[in-house]
Design an enzyme around this catalytic site. Structure first.
Site, short mmCIF file in Angstrom:
data_model
loop_
_atom_site.label_atom_id
_atom_site.label_comp_id
_atom_site.label_asym_id
_atom_site.label_seq_id
_atom_site.Cartn_x
_atom_site.Cartn_y
_atom_site.Cartn_z
N LYS A 266 26.82 -4.04 -8.73
CA LYS A 266 28.20 -3.89 -9.25
C LYS A 266 29.10 -3.20 -8.23
O LYS A 266 30.23 -2.84 -8.53
CB LYS A 266 28.19 -3.06 -10.53
CG LYS A 266 27.32 -3.63 -11.64
CD LYS A 266 27.25 -2.64 -12.81
CE LYS A 266 26.02 -2.83 -13.63
NZ LYS A 266 25.70 -1.65 -14.45
N HIS B 58 7.93 5.74 10.16
CA HIS B 58 7.10 5.65 8.95
C HIS B 58 6.23 6.93 8.96
O HIS B 58 5.03 6.88 9.19
CB HIS B 58 6.25 4.39 9.01
CG HIS B 58 5.66 3.96 7.70
ND1 HIS B 58 5.62 4.78 6.58
CD2 HIS B 58 5.07 2.80 7.32
CE1 HIS B 58 5.03 4.12 5.59
NE2 HIS B 58 4.70 2.92 6.01
N ARG C 172 0.81 -1.24 0.00
CA ARG C 172 0.00 0.00 0.00
C ARG C 172 0.84 1.28 0.00
O ARG C 172 0.43 2.25 -0.63
CB ARG C 172 -1.07 -0.04 1.09
CG ARG C 172 -0.62 -0.05 2.47
CD ARG C 172 -1.41 -1.03 3.31
NE ARG C 172 -0.85 -2.36 3.19
CZ ARG C 172 -1.54 -3.44 2.88
NH1 ARG C 172 -2.82 -3.38 2.70
NH2 ARG C 172 -0.92 -4.61 2.77
N THR C 173 1.98 1.30 0.66
CA THR C 173 2.76 2.54 0.63
C THR C 173 3.26 2.80 -0.79
O THR C 173 3.17 3.92 -1.30
CB THR C 173 3.94 2.46 1.62
OG1 THR C 173 3.44 2.06 2.89
CG2 THR C 173 4.62 3.81 1.75
N ARG D 82 12.06 3.40 0.81
CA ARG D 82 11.83 2.48 1.93
C ARG D 82 13.00 1.52 2.02
O ARG D 82 13.45 0.99 1.01
CB ARG D 82 10.54 1.69 1.73
CG ARG D 82 10.41 0.52 2.69
CD ARG D 82 9.11 -0.20 2.60
NE ARG D 82 8.02 0.58 3.17
CZ ARG D 82 6.84 0.07 3.48
NH1 ARG D 82 6.59 -1.21 3.28
NH2 ARG D 82 5.89 0.83 3.98
N1 CP Z 1 1.17 0.19 6.02
C1 CP Z 1 2.17 -0.14 5.17
O1 CP Z 1 3.27 0.40 5.24
O2 CP Z 1 1.84 -1.13 4.26
P1 CP Z 1 2.83 -1.71 3.15
O3 CP Z 1 3.94 -2.41 3.89
O4 CP Z 1 1.96 -2.63 2.33
O5 CP Z 1 3.36 -0.55 2.37
#
Ligand code: CP
Length: 328
Positions: A86, A140, A57-58, A107
């Protein structure tokens, strides 16, 4: 606002502005004319989505938030397909991304990399903003924004988040969403937090020290059933077993920290259930149909809130607010 590495960049004015803008973007996007207006706002901007830790979702909400505003996006989701194989360093990789795009959303499985990327950007002639989309067990921040937005909407008729009692439950030790959300609560008046977790996965001392420093009242318990009637919201999290070093998750029973039909009977009628998702067994699927279940709205809110964030980063927030009455 330039980099969004952690929740420290937000204050109450900015949080309220972002929530208002999120609602406006959601509303404007409902009509074809409105959606076209939004899509024409940032067609010359480009975003890099650099996700080296799994995400559904993120990633999708960031990508689709870009599409809502006409931002073009490119992605690397697997370091095996980048020149890191590399031997290119993390810093050189980030600098390379910045040569082609106007914002980097990233991420990582480890903490601290978004901060490293931001520090690098601050040292080069053509810096682009870094947006942290989840950094290890640590932070987050954009999830915390959509959580705040969902809470504000859930409490719309009862004065918003101010004065509410919010339970956070599950693997709090390794859950970056609750760590970021707890920190944002410093901007709301008279909020009380209740941490509901097994001993092995209690909230970490650094977050508790932060709450103490900012005068945010919190309590800790392992008794969910006794606690539920006093909560305005319960924010449920899953076992974060991807962070296991020595199979820690298998030794902990999260069954007493779940919401099912029985727990719904103990909750107030105006309370709400949130979850950052994905879920394991900590919320029974039968809860989904209950009007207090907010987690599916919460994940959709993520796209609108992230669109508001991009609009703010690229300076078109006011243009959207000014144009909104045309699409009412
Ligand atoms: N809530 C959230 O970060 O979901 P994902 O890990 O699916 O991105």
């Amino acid at each position: 606002m330039f980099h969004i590495v952690n929740t420290d960049v937000f204050d109450r004015v900015l949080l309220d502005d972002l929530c208002r803008l999120t609602t406006v973007i959601r509303t404007v996007a409902k009509s074809d004319d409105g959606a076209r207006f939004l899509k024409d706002l940032l067609p010359t901007r480009r975003a890099m989505l650099y996700f080296t830790q799994p995400s559904t979702r993120t990633f999708l909400s960031m990508n689709n938030a870009c599409h809502v505003l006409g931002i073009r996006s490119s992605e690397i989701r697997d370091p095996e397909v980048s020149s890191e194989v590399k031997g290119e360093t993390f810093e050189d990789s980030i600098r390379t991304f910045s040569s082609y795009v106007d914002v980097i959303v990233m991420r990582t499985p480890e903490a601290g990399y978004a901060a490293r990327a931001a520090a690098l950007m601050d040292s080069i002639p053509r810096p682009v903003p870094i947006i942290n989309a989840g950094s290890g067990k640590d932070q987050h921040p954009t999830q915390a924004l959509l959580d705040v937005y969902t809470l504000e909407r859930s409490f719309e008729s009862t004065g918003g988040i101010d004065g509410k009692t919010i339970g956070m439950m599950g693997d709090l030790k390794r859950g970056r969403t609750v760590r970021s959300l707890a920190r944002l609560m410093r901007h709301y008046r008279d909020v009380r937090l209740v941490f509901i977790a097994p001993e092995a996965f209690e909230m970490e001392p650094d977050v508790k020290a932060f709450l103490d420093e900012h005068g945010i009242v919190y309590t800790e318990t392992r008794r969910l059933h006794e606690t539920l009637p006093e909560l305005d919201a319960v924010y449920v999290t899953r076992m974060q077993s991807e962070h296991d070093v020595d199979d820690e998750s298998s030794g902990v029973n999260l069954a007493p920290f779940t919401i099912g039909p029985l727990e719904l009977t103990m909750m107030r009628d105006d309370a709400c259930v949130l979850h950052p998702l994905p879920r394991g067994s900590e919320i029974h699927p039968d809860v989904d149909a209950d009007p207090r279940a907010m987690y599916w709205r919460q994940e959709r809110n993520g796209m609108w809130m992230r669109a508001a964030l991009f609009a703010s980063v690229f300076g078109v927030a006011q243009e959207i607010m000014d144009a909104a009455p045309r699409f009412a």
